[in-house]
Design a protein around this motif. Structure first.
Motif, PDB file in Angstrom:
ATOM      1  N   PRO A   1       0.795  -1.223   0.000  1.00 30.63           N
ATOM      2  CA  PRO A   1       0.000   0.000   0.000  1.00 30.63           C
ATOM      3  C   PRO A   1       0.831   1.279   0.000  1.00 30.63           C
ATOM      4  CG  PRO A   1      -0.223  -1.175   2.073  1.00 30.63           C
ATOM      5  CD  PRO A   1       0.566  -2.043   1.160  1.00 30.63           C
ATOM      6  N   ASP A   2       2.100   1.199   0.433  1.00 31.11           N
ATOM      7  CA  ASP A   2       2.935   2.396   0.477  1.00 31.11           C
ATOM      8  C   ASP A   2       3.790   2.554  -0.779  1.00 31.11           C
ATOM      9  OD1 ASP A   2       4.715   0.338   0.887  1.00 31.11           O
ATOM     10  OD2 ASP A   2       5.774   1.308   2.530  1.00 31.11           O
ATOM     11  N   ALA A   3       3.545   1.747  -1.808  1.00 23.40           N
ATOM     12  CA  ALA A   3       4.360   1.758  -3.021  1.00 23.40           C
ATOM     13  C   ALA A   3       4.519   3.133  -3.656  1.00 23.40           C
ATOM     14  CB  ALA A   3       3.812   0.761  -4.039  1.00 23.40           C
ATOM     15  N   PRO A   4       3.479   3.967  -3.753  1.00 22.29           N
ATOM     16  CA  PRO A   4       3.666   5.271  -4.402  1.00 22.29           C
ATOM     17  C   PRO A   4       4.689   6.160  -3.687  1.00 22.29           C
ATOM     18  CG  PRO A   4       1.341   4.784  -4.168  1.00 22.29           C
ATOM     19  CD  PRO A   4       2.088   3.741  -3.393  1.00 22.29           C
ATOM     20  N   GLY A   5       4.872   5.986  -2.390  1.00 26.14           N
ATOM     21  CA  GLY A   5       5.802   6.822  -1.639  1.00 26.14           C
ATOM     22  C   GLY A   5       7.203   6.266  -1.540  1.00 26.14           C
ATOM     23  N   ARG A   6       7.384   5.013  -1.960  1.00 26.43           N
ATOM     24  CA  ARG A   6       8.677   4.354  -1.805  1.00 26.43           C
ATOM     25  C   ARG A   6       9.629   4.676  -2.950  1.00 26.43           C
ATOM     26  NH1 ARG A   6       9.282   0.717   1.853  1.00 26.43           N
ATOM     27  NH2 ARG A   6      10.816  -0.478   0.708  1.00 26.43           N
ATOM     28  N   LEU A   7      10.918   4.679  -2.639  1.00 32.00           N
ATOM     29  CA  LEU A   7      11.950   4.810  -3.652  1.00 32.00           C
ATOM     30  C   LEU A   7      12.252   3.433  -4.215  1.00 32.00           C
ATOM     31  CD1 LEU A   7      12.390   7.384  -1.841  1.00 32.00           C
ATOM     32  CD2 LEU A   7      14.770   7.237  -2.467  1.00 32.00           C
ATOM     33  N   GLN A   8      12.719   3.413  -5.443  1.00 29.40           N
ATOM     34  CA  GLN A   8      13.221   2.167  -6.006  1.00 29.40           C
ATOM     35  C   GLN A   8      14.470   1.777  -5.208  1.00 29.40           C
ATOM     36  OE1 GLN A   8      11.714   0.440  -8.476  1.00 29.40           O
ATOM     37  NE2 GLN A   8      10.109   2.004  -8.443  1.00 29.40           N
ATOM     38  N   ASP A   9      14.814   0.505  -5.199  1.00 24.63           N
ATOM     39  CA  ASP A   9      15.958   0.034  -4.413  1.00 24.63           C
ATOM     40  C   ASP A   9      17.245   0.774  -4.757  1.00 24.63           C
ATOM     41  OD1 ASP A   9      14.358  -1.761  -3.055  1.00 24.63           O
ATOM     42  OD2 ASP A   9      14.937  -3.477  -4.295  1.00 24.63           O
ATOM     43  N   VAL A  10      17.500   0.987  -6.046  1.00 24.90           N
ATOM     44  CA  VAL A  10      18.729   1.663  -6.452  1.00 24.90           C
ATOM     45  C   VAL A  10      18.727   3.123  -5.974  1.00 24.90           C
ATOM     46  CG1 VAL A  10      17.937   2.331  -8.770  1.00 24.90           C
ATOM     47  CG2 VAL A  10      20.368   1.978  -8.330  1.00 24.90           C
TER      48      VAL A  10
ATOM     49  N   PHE B   1      17.177   4.290  -3.306  1.00 27.11           N
ATOM     50  CA  PHE B   1      17.354   4.269  -1.864  1.00 27.11           C
ATOM     51  C   PHE B   1      18.813   3.987  -1.503  1.00 27.11           C
ATOM     52  CE2 PHE B   1      16.971   2.085   2.331  1.00 27.11           C
ATOM     53  CZ  PHE B   1      16.561   3.203   3.053  1.00 27.11           C
ATOM     54  N   ARG B   2      19.417   3.047  -2.195  1.00 22.60           N
ATOM     55  CA  ARG B   2      20.825   2.723  -1.944  1.00 22.60           C
ATOM     56  C   ARG B   2      21.715   3.948  -2.192  1.00 22.60           C
ATOM     57  NH1 ARG B   2      20.724  -1.737  -4.268  1.00 22.60           N
ATOM     58  NH2 ARG B   2      21.218  -1.054  -6.367  1.00 22.60           N
ATOM     59  N   GLN B   3      21.473   4.663  -3.274  1.00 27.17           N
ATOM     60  CA  GLN B   3      22.254   5.868  -3.577  1.00 27.17           C
ATOM     61  C   GLN B   3      22.040   6.937  -2.513  1.00 27.17           C
ATOM     62  OE1 GLN B   3      20.821   6.660  -7.537  1.00 27.17           O
ATOM     63  NE2 GLN B   3      22.424   5.420  -8.491  1.00 27.17           N
ATOM     64  N   ALA B   4      20.808   7.086  -2.048  1.00 29.64           N
ATOM     65  CA  ALA B   4      20.528   8.056  -0.993  1.00 29.64           C
ATOM     66  C   ALA B   4      21.281   7.698   0.285  1.00 29.64           C
ATOM     67  CB  ALA B   4      19.025   8.143  -0.726  1.00 29.64           C
ATOM     68  N   MET B   5      21.342   6.418   0.598  1.00 31.75           N
ATOM     69  CA  MET B   5      22.037   5.985   1.811  1.00 31.75           C
ATOM     70  C   MET B   5      23.556   6.144   1.684  1.00 31.75           C
ATOM     71  SD  MET B   5      19.741   5.392   4.021  1.00 31.75           S
ATOM     72  CE  MET B   5      19.056   6.865   3.233  1.00 31.75           C
ATOM     73  N   GLU B   6      24.070   6.043   0.458  1.00 31.30           N
ATOM     74  CA  GLU B   6      25.497   6.311   0.229  1.00 31.30           C
ATOM     75  C   GLU B   6      25.799   7.787   0.485  1.00 31.30           C
ATOM     76  OE1 GLU B   6      26.240   4.896  -3.746  1.00 31.30           O
ATOM     77  OE2 GLU B   6      26.038   2.798  -3.123  1.00 31.30           O
ATOM     78  N   ARG B   7      24.906   8.665   0.035  1.00 26.38           N
ATOM     79  CA  ARG B   7      25.068  10.101   0.285  1.00 26.38           C
ATOM     80  C   ARG B   7      24.999  10.391   1.791  1.00 26.38           C
ATOM     81  NH1 ARG B   7      25.861   9.827  -4.399  1.00 26.38           N
ATOM     82  NH2 ARG B   7      25.351  11.207  -6.089  1.00 26.38           N
ATOM     83  N   LYS B   8      24.071   9.715   2.467  1.00 23.55           N
ATOM     84  CA  LYS B   8      23.938   9.897   3.908  1.00 23.55           C
ATOM     85  C   LYS B   8      25.223   9.479   4.619  1.00 23.55           C
ATOM     86  CE  LYS B   8      21.532   8.353   8.001  1.00 23.55           C
ATOM     87  NZ  LYS B   8      21.123   7.110   8.602  1.00 23.55           N
ATOM     88  N   ALA B   9      25.784   8.337   4.234  1.00 24.57           N
ATOM     89  CA  ALA B   9      27.021   7.865   4.852  1.00 24.57           C
ATOM     90  C   ALA B   9      28.160   8.866   4.626  1.00 24.57           C
ATOM     91  CB  ALA B   9      27.394   6.493   4.304  1.00 24.57           C
TER      92      ALA B   9
ATOM     93  N   GLN C   1      12.613   3.068   4.872  1.00 26.42           N
ATOM     94  CA  GLN C   1      12.777   4.267   4.042  1.00 26.42           C
ATOM     95  C   GLN C   1      12.243   5.498   4.751  1.00 26.42           C
ATOM     96  OE1 GLN C   1      11.607   4.121  -0.038  1.00 26.42           O
ATOM     97  NE2 GLN C   1      12.756   2.255  -0.461  1.00 26.42           N
ATOM     98  N   ARG C   2      11.100   5.374   5.379  1.00 21.62           N
ATOM     99  CA  ARG C   2      10.509   6.507   6.092  1.00 21.62           C
ATOM    100  C   ARG C   2      11.418   6.933   7.244  1.00 21.62           C
ATOM    101  NH1 ARG C   2       5.239   8.233   5.936  1.00 21.62           N
ATOM    102  NH2 ARG C   2       4.976  10.084   7.151  1.00 21.62           N
ATOM    103  N   GLU C   3      11.935   5.950   7.984  1.00 21.24           N
ATOM    104  CA  GLU C   3      12.831   6.236   9.110  1.00 21.24           C
ATOM    105  C   GLU C   3      14.101   6.925   8.639  1.00 21.24           C
ATOM    106  OE1 GLU C   3      13.453   2.491  11.070  1.00 21.24           O
ATOM    107  OE2 GLU C   3      11.314   2.261  11.488  1.00 21.24           O
ATOM    108  N   GLU C   4      14.651   6.478   7.533  1.00 23.59           N
ATOM    109  CA  GLU C   4      15.880   7.092   7.013  1.00 23.59           C
ATOM    110  C   GLU C   4      15.628   8.508   6.519  1.00 23.59           C
ATOM    111  OE1 GLU C   4      18.953   6.152   7.341  1.00 23.59           O
ATOM    112  OE2 GLU C   4      18.448   4.243   8.253  1.00 23.59           O
ATOM    113  N   ARG C   5      14.472   8.748   5.933  1.00 24.21           N
ATOM    114  CA  ARG C   5      14.143  10.114   5.499  1.00 24.21           C
ATOM    115  C   ARG C   5      14.072  11.046   6.706  1.00 24.21           C
ATOM    116  NH1 ARG C   5      10.398  13.859   4.742  1.00 24.21           N
ATOM    117  NH2 ARG C   5      10.382  15.044   2.805  1.00 24.21           N
ATOM    118  N   VAL C   6      13.471  10.569   7.791  1.00 22.11           N
ATOM    119  CA  VAL C   6      13.385  11.368   9.015  1.00 22.11           C
ATOM    120  C   VAL C   6      14.789  11.653   9.546  1.00 22.11           C
ATOM    121  CG1 VAL C   6      12.636  11.317  11.433  1.00 22.11           C
ATOM    122  CG2 VAL C   6      11.068  10.610   9.621  1.00 22.11           C
TER     123      VAL C   6
END
Length: 110
Positions: free
Chosen positions: A26-35, A37-45, A80-85
Motif C-alpha cells: 500500500p505504500d508503493a507510491p511513496g517508496r523509492l526504487q531500491d537503487v 534508496f541505496r544511492q541516498a544511503m550512500e550520500r547519507k554515509a 525508508q521513512r525512518e531514514e528520510r526522518v
C-alpha cells in the motif's frame, strides 16, 4: 470517490488502481526504487563522515542530495521513512552548527 474530483485527477487515480495488483504494498507510491534508496544511503554515509570531520557545509549538501532522491515522496513506511526522518534531522543539525536557525527549523518540521 470524491464527487468533486477533477476528471484528470480521477483518471490518474483509476490508472494507478488498475496497475496496482494484490501484491503491491500500500505504500508503493511513496517508496523509492531500491537503487534510488541505496544511492541516498550512500550520500547519507558520506554526509555522516563529513559531519564527523566538522565539515558541516559539505555534510548539509550531501544530506540534501540524499533527501532530493525522495522528492515529494515520503519513503512509504518502514526503513525508508525512518531514514528520510534521519536525513531531515541530520540536515537540521548541520544548520544549527552553521547558525542557520530558520533552515534548521524548516528541516526539523519536514
Amino acid at each position: 470517490c470524491d464527487i468533486n474530483m477533477e476528471v484528470a485527477t480521477a483518471l490518474q487515480v483509476l490508472g494507478f488502481c488498475s496497475r496496482r495488483g494484490a501484491r503491491t504494498p500500500p505504500d508503493a507510491p511513496g517508496r523509492l526504487q531500491d537503487v534510488e534508496f541505496r544511492q541516498a544511503m550512500e550520500r547519507k554515509a558520506s554526509g555522516n563522515a563529513a559531519f564527523g570531520n566538522g565539515e558541516y557545509e559539505q555534510a548539509l549538501g550531501l544530506y540534501r542530495e540524499a533527501l532530493g532522491a525522495f522528492g515529494a515522496r515520503s519513503g512509504g513506511a518502514g526503513e525508508q521513512r525512518e531514514e528520510r526522518v534521519k536525513l531531515c534531522s541530520n540536515a537540521a543539525e548541520c544548520c544549527l552548527k552553521l547558525e542557520r536557525w530558520h533552515e534548521a527549523a524548516v528541516l526539523a518540521a519536514d
